[in-house]
Scaffold this active site. Structure first.
Site, PDB file in Angstrom:
ATOM      1  N   HIS A  18       0.818  -1.166  -0.007  1.00  0.00           N
ATOM      2  CA  HIS A  18       0.052  -0.099  -0.046  1.00  0.00           C
ATOM      3  C   HIS A  18       0.835   1.278   0.007  1.00  0.00           C
ATOM      4  O   HIS A  18       0.615   2.087  -0.713  1.00  0.00           O
ATOM      5  CB  HIS A  18      -1.019   0.040   1.471  1.00  0.00           C
ATOM      6  N   ARG A 145       6.571   2.372  -9.411  1.00  0.00           N
ATOM      7  CA  ARG A 145       7.713   3.579  -9.229  1.00  0.00           C
ATOM      8  C   ARG A 145       8.489   3.675 -10.486  1.00  0.00           C
ATOM      9  O   ARG A 145       8.477   3.099 -11.384  1.00  0.00           O
ATOM     10  CB  ARG A 145       8.487   2.906  -8.065  1.00  0.00           C
TER      11      ARG A 145
END
Length: 320
Positions: A18, A145
């Site tokens: 998360h 990312r």
């Protein structure tokens, strides 16, 4: 500049998924919005990662619901990511006057959010939402990312043989799924190298043989993980964010599930023929591994590049 407040936690119990994916979203939006991250009892690792992206505010775990609400003035966009944020808590945020975005895995509640994001699901019929709710589903909304989004541009490895293997089940891996698959690869596959990525709390429960081809690594940065996956012929992992990261890097992926929130994503990946399916990873009899003569199917990357995904998120948040 419009404010976005990101709210997600991490721990050895709930994992870091998360936190990592929500921080990835903050990183995508930080140049266009005033971003602040809120999290309970951040570890030194979390602090170092947040400092690279945006300011953060630590919350007290015993009072985090009310404490976070007290920071809201009504002019913020709020991003929530965890299972314990109920429909009533969503309403409390909306009643403050905020716009609300929820990151979802389980579609197990009614959403009053303006936007719901689930990058592992494409079936909108599964979601119980308001008429105004915008659903952002599938890999076009991959919460990855930056190094993994940038890796999409790289040329995929040309060999279809399995010579370099990465095993990554993260965290403490209390079931030692890592040890099981390391042993499977060493026993049944002819490979040149195996890299097992583990967390600080990991302790191998298996009688893993000493082998010059095997190396354990921990505390890898996102860039180091992306480099490893790009250099691997096969990544063995769970159907989680790590799986999406490996697919973005163009690696062959063998994946399974061991907690309920992974099962649906696993089934979608299996049905789309995106992975070598391993089934329930806690049922060692159903988890198959490739033999030494196996070859990887050549598949296109299923994740679009950084520019495409960044523009998707900038558009949806600017509309808010």
């Amino acid at each position: 500049m419009r404010k976005i407040y990101f709210r997600a936690d991490a721990s050895a119990t709930i994992g870091y998924g998360h936190f990592i994916r929500t921080l990835a979203l903050a990183d995508m939006l930080k140049d266009d919005f005033d971003c602040t991250f809120f999290t309970c009892h951040p570890t030194s690792y979390q602090v170092s990662e947040m400092e690279k992206v945006c300011p953060f505010i630590p919350l007290q775990e015993e009072a985090h619901y009310d404490e976070f609400l007290s920071h809201l003035q009504g002019d913020e966009i709020v991003v929530l990511d965890n299972y314990f944020f109920t429909t009533d808590y969503q309403r409390a945020i909306k009643q403050k006057g905020c716009r609300l975005v929820c990151i979802d895995d389980m579609h197990d509640k009614h959403y009053v959010a303006d936007v719901v994001i689930n990058h592992g699901q494409t079936n909108s019929a599964l979601f119980d939402v308001e008429p105004y709710t915008r659903l952002c589903l599938g890999s076009d909304w991959a919460l990855l990312r930056r190094p993994f989004l940038e890796a999409v541009k790289r040329e995929s490895i040309s060999s279809d043989r399995i010579e370099k293997v990465a095993v990554c089940f993260g965290g403490s891996d209390i079931h030692d799924i890592t040890g099981y698959f390391v042993n499977q690869v060493l026993r049944f596959c002819t490979v040149n190298s195996i890299t097992a990525v583990v967390g600080d709390a990991y302790t191998s429960h298996s009688s893993c043989v000493q082998d010059s081809r095997l190396v354990y690594r921990s505390r890898l940065t996102a860039q180091e993980m992306a480099d490893l996956f790009c250099d691997s012929d096969l990544v063995i992992c769970s159907a989680s964010s790590v799986c999406m990261e490996a697919l973005a890097c163009g690696a062959g992926v063998a994946a399974g599930w061991y907690v309920n929130n992974q099962k649906e994503f696993y089934m979608n990946l299996k049905e789309s023929d995106s992975i070598i399916p391993l089934g329930n990873l806690l049922d060692k009899h159903s988890s198959t591994i490739l033999d030494s003569g196996s070859k990887l199917p050549i598949k296109p990357k299923i994740v679009n590049g950084m520019a495409f995904i960044l523009q998707n998120y900038r558009n949806i948040f600017n509309e808010l």
